[in-house]
Design a protein around this motif. Structure first.
Motif, PDB file in Angstrom:
ATOM      1  N   CYS A  71      -0.052  -3.550  -3.765  1.00 38.28           N
ATOM      2  CA  CYS A  71      -0.137  -3.897  -5.181  1.00 38.28           C
ATOM      3  C   CYS A  71       1.252  -4.341  -5.656  1.00 38.28           C
ATOM      4  CB  CYS A  71      -0.607  -2.661  -5.942  1.00 38.28           C
ATOM      5  SG  CYS A  71      -0.614  -2.869  -7.720  1.00 38.28           S
TER       6      CYS A  71
ATOM      7  N   HIS B  94       2.585  -4.072  -8.496  1.00 35.34           N
ATOM      8  CA  HIS B  94       3.205  -3.214  -9.504  1.00 35.34           C
ATOM      9  C   HIS B  94       4.218  -2.301  -8.852  1.00 35.34           C
ATOM     10  CE1 HIS B  94       2.797   0.473 -12.351  1.00 35.34           C
ATOM     11  NE2 HIS B  94       3.822  -0.277 -12.724  1.00 35.34           N
ATOM     12  N   ARG B  95       3.782  -1.281  -8.131  1.00 39.70           N
ATOM     13  CA  ARG B  95       4.734  -0.386  -7.490  1.00 39.70           C
ATOM     14  C   ARG B  95       4.433  -0.248  -6.012  1.00 39.70           C
ATOM     15  NH1 ARG B  95       6.057   4.451  -9.773  1.00 39.70           N
ATOM     16  NH2 ARG B  95       7.741   4.242  -8.266  1.00 39.70           N
ATOM     17  N   ARG B  96       3.762  -1.280  -5.463  1.00 43.23           N
ATOM     18  CA  ARG B  96       3.569  -1.432  -4.014  1.00 43.23           C
ATOM     19  C   ARG B  96       2.630  -0.390  -3.402  1.00 43.23           C
ATOM     20  NH1 ARG B  96       4.122  -6.122  -2.765  1.00 43.23           N
ATOM     21  NH2 ARG B  96       4.728  -5.745  -0.594  1.00 43.23           N
ATOM     22  N   ALA B  97       1.745   0.156  -4.192  1.00 40.97           N
ATOM     23  CA  ALA B  97       0.747   1.077  -3.622  1.00 40.97           C
ATOM     24  C   ALA B  97      -0.156   0.305  -2.660  1.00 40.97           C
ATOM     25  CB  ALA B  97      -0.077   1.700  -4.739  1.00 40.97           C
TER      26      ALA B  97
ATOM     27  N   CYS C 123      -6.412  -1.173  -7.878  1.00 40.97           N
ATOM     28  CA  CYS C 123      -5.411  -0.278  -7.308  1.00 40.97           C
ATOM     29  C   CYS C 123      -5.600   1.135  -7.864  1.00 40.97           C
ATOM     30  CB  CYS C 123      -4.014  -0.809  -7.649  1.00 40.97           C
ATOM     31  SG  CYS C 123      -2.683   0.244  -7.051  1.00 40.97           S
TER      32      CYS C 123
ATOM     33  N   PHE D  71      -3.449   3.504  -8.169  1.00 42.36           N
ATOM     34  CA  PHE D  71      -2.298   4.149  -8.807  1.00 42.36           C
ATOM     35  C   PHE D  71      -2.373   4.019 -10.337  1.00 42.36           C
ATOM     36  CE2 PHE D  71       2.532   4.755  -7.686  1.00 42.36           C
ATOM     37  CZ  PHE D  71       2.482   6.024  -8.234  1.00 42.36           C
ATOM     38  N   HIS D  72      -2.482   2.757 -10.868  1.00 40.79           N
ATOM     39  CA  HIS D  72      -2.531   2.576 -12.326  1.00 40.79           C
ATOM     40  C   HIS D  72      -3.616   1.599 -12.749  1.00 40.79           C
ATOM     41  CE1 HIS D  72       1.668   3.268 -10.942  1.00 40.79           C
ATOM     42  NE2 HIS D  72       1.589   4.270 -11.805  1.00 40.79           N
ATOM     43  N   GLY D  73      -4.531   1.284 -11.798  1.00 42.97           N
ATOM     44  CA  GLY D  73      -5.731   0.553 -12.191  1.00 42.97           C
ATOM     45  C   GLY D  73      -5.644  -0.963 -12.263  1.00 42.97           C
ATOM     46  N   TRP D  74      -4.554  -1.555 -11.824  1.00 45.17           N
ATOM     47  CA  TRP D  74      -4.507  -3.020 -11.814  1.00 45.17           C
ATOM     48  C   TRP D  74      -5.594  -3.526 -10.849  1.00 45.17           C
ATOM     49  CZ3 TRP D  74       1.019  -5.538 -12.103  1.00 45.17           C
ATOM     50  CH2 TRP D  74       1.783  -4.873 -13.073  1.00 45.17           C
TER      51      TRP D  74
HETATM   52  S1  FES Z   1       0.998   0.439  -8.049  1.00 45.34           S
HETATM   53 FE1  FES Z   1      -0.874  -0.548  -8.268  1.00 45.34          FE
HETATM   54  S2  FES Z   1      -1.356  -0.318 -10.328  1.00 45.34           S
HETATM   55 FE2  FES Z   1       0.566   0.606 -10.177  1.00 45.34          FE
END
Ligand code: FES
Ligand SMILES: [Fe+2]
Length: 448
Positions: A70, A72-75, A89, A91-94
């Motif tokens: 992802c 955002h923060r590479r999850a 994702c 982690f935060h739903g993107w």
């Molecule tokens: S790391 Fe994917 S939504 Fe934040």
């Protein structure tokens, strides 16, 4: 002699490498389609040419092949929720659709605006011949899919697998480009017809299935090697010519197609045909996509069962597509069998090939080889690979991807008078000097 620089050029396929760029100009199989069996099914990890990706099938059945992380923060998106036309994702739903476009950012107030400018790497994919294929090259250079026969026949006529090989892709390919080794690695010692049958067709074979010409492979272990280039730098025809009975010769004819497909040499007319496409996972391992097809009839349930439990080029595998007889257990080599029954003591053609390939090392040092006349196919193919990679570095794209119809060739064996040259053997056996199938399947392509 091969230089260290050439060895690196040939074997490195990551982003930005010359050979990696060359591979990225071709459509490559990346999964068996049934690994994504239905809409919104669990995503699958994909690693190809050193890139980590995730594949998913969305609600409409469309396959997406996107960056594994992802933005955002590479999850890891492998753990994502596959829901309502996109992968979300954890982690935060993107959320991302199959084209890589971000379609939802629910975790910040300006998400509706922000999402429009967020996109992750996504490669074009197509389902074809039972596999999912991807194209990782420049968008404006995207070619058509190669018209390989196994993919053009009705699905009832083919059987497909894949297997993981723990060595650099070029080693696997070079193993195939070597017609001589069949007289050693793959033969029974007793030269007994029943043993051939067991090796080639598995436990359920019957003797009437056996091509009696296999005998010549054991009797003549020193074939002459004949190489004929295919047009448009598509690859080459590599044939081993052995003595047969009287004044006849027995030919085993391989078709090797850029960048890494080989059609196997053993089939007679009417039999099943076999082929393999090698795709680097990274520089230390590769997928070998293996297919068996019969142009003339559907494969029987019994044939599918035999192939699925390990026969011909399809090894017996675990649920991770790793052959059960593998490097970690020395391929279950049976030294007693090696003394008395088969040359290798290893069961299975695919496993025998894998054992030798992996025994060379993960990336073997080609500067230390001692090449001889029987290695002609390997030498010629290396030249073609390296020339194509170097030319691409200078901005000249490979010709082969622009000629998808050139992939519609057949390989196989032939028996001729020993004075007949390869070009004439091809016409006699296949009706075409390059084994091309003419307009066969053009109608089905049209209706696709
Ligand atoms: S790391 Fe994917 S939504 Fe934040
Ligand atoms: Fe082999």
């Amino acid at each position: 002699m091969f230089s260290l620089e050439e060895n690196q050029l040939l074997t490195q396929t990551g982003q930005g490498t010359a050979m990696g760029n060359l591979f990225r100009r071709f459509w490559l199989p990346v999964l068996i389609a049934t690994e994504l069996p239905e809409p919104d099914c669990p995503p699958v990890r994909v690693r190809i040419l050193g890139e980590d990706l995730v594949a998913f099938r969305d609600t409409a059945g469309t396959v997406g092949l996107v960056d594994a992380h992802c933005p955002h923060r590479r999850a890891g998106l492998f753990f994502g929720r596959n829901e309502e036309h996109g992968l979300r994702c954890l982690f935060h739903g993107w959320k991302f659709d199959a084209t890589g476009q971000c379609v939802d950012i629910p975790s910040v107030s300006n998400g509706e605006t922000l999402k429009k400018n967020v996109r992750i790497t996504a490669y074009p994919v197509q389902e074809y011949g039972g596999y999912i294929w991807c194209y990782m090259g420049p968008k404006d250079e995207q070619p058509e899919l190669p018209r390989m026969e196994f993919a053009l026949v009705d699905p009832s006529h083919r059987f497909i697998t894949k297997r993981r090989q723990l060595a650099n892709w070029a080693q696997v390919a070079e193993g195939i480009l070597d017609p001589t080794h069949f007289s050693y690695l793959h033969i029974p010692i007793s030269r007994d017809k029943d043993q051939w049958g067991k090796m080639m067709y598995g436990a359920n074979f019957s003797t009437d299935k056996i091509d009696p010409r296999m005998r010549w492979v054991t009797e003549d272990g020193c074939p002459s090697i004949h190489v004929q280039p295919l047009p448009n730098d598509l690859g080459m025809t590599v044939a081993g010519k052995r003595s047969a009975d009287g004044d006849e010769s027995y030919w085993r004819i391989i078709q090797f197609l850029m960048p890494s497909t080989s059609l196997a040499p053993g089939s007679s007319k009417g039999e099943n045909y076999h082929g393999q496409t090698i795709v680097p996972i990274d520089d230390g391992s590769a997928w070998v996509y293996s297919y068996t097809w019969n142009p003339e009839r559907p494969l029987s349930d019994q044939e599918r069962k035999n192939l699925g439990s390990g026969s011909a080029i399809h090894p017996a595998m675990d649920d991770q597509f790793l052959p059960k007889r593998n490097r970690d257990n020395d391929y279950l080599i049976d030294r007693e069998m090696q003394k008395t029954e088969t040359y290798s003591g290893i069961v299975g053609i695919g496993e025998q090939d894998a054992a030798i390939c992996e025994s060379q090392g993960i990336i073997f040092d080609r500067t230390k080889e001692l090449l001889v006349a029987s290695d002609l196919g390997i030498v010629r193919m290396r030249k073609l690979w390296l020339e194509a990679a170097r030319q691409l570095t200078q901005g000249i794209p490979p010709k082969a991807p622009a000629h998808p119809d050139g992939y519609k060739v057949r390989s196989g064996n032939a028996v001729t008078h020993n004075s007949v040259p390869l070009a004439e053997v091809m016409i006699e056996r296949f009706g075409h000097v390059h084994g091309h199938l003419g307009d066969l399947y053009d109608e089905s392509l049209h209706n696709r």
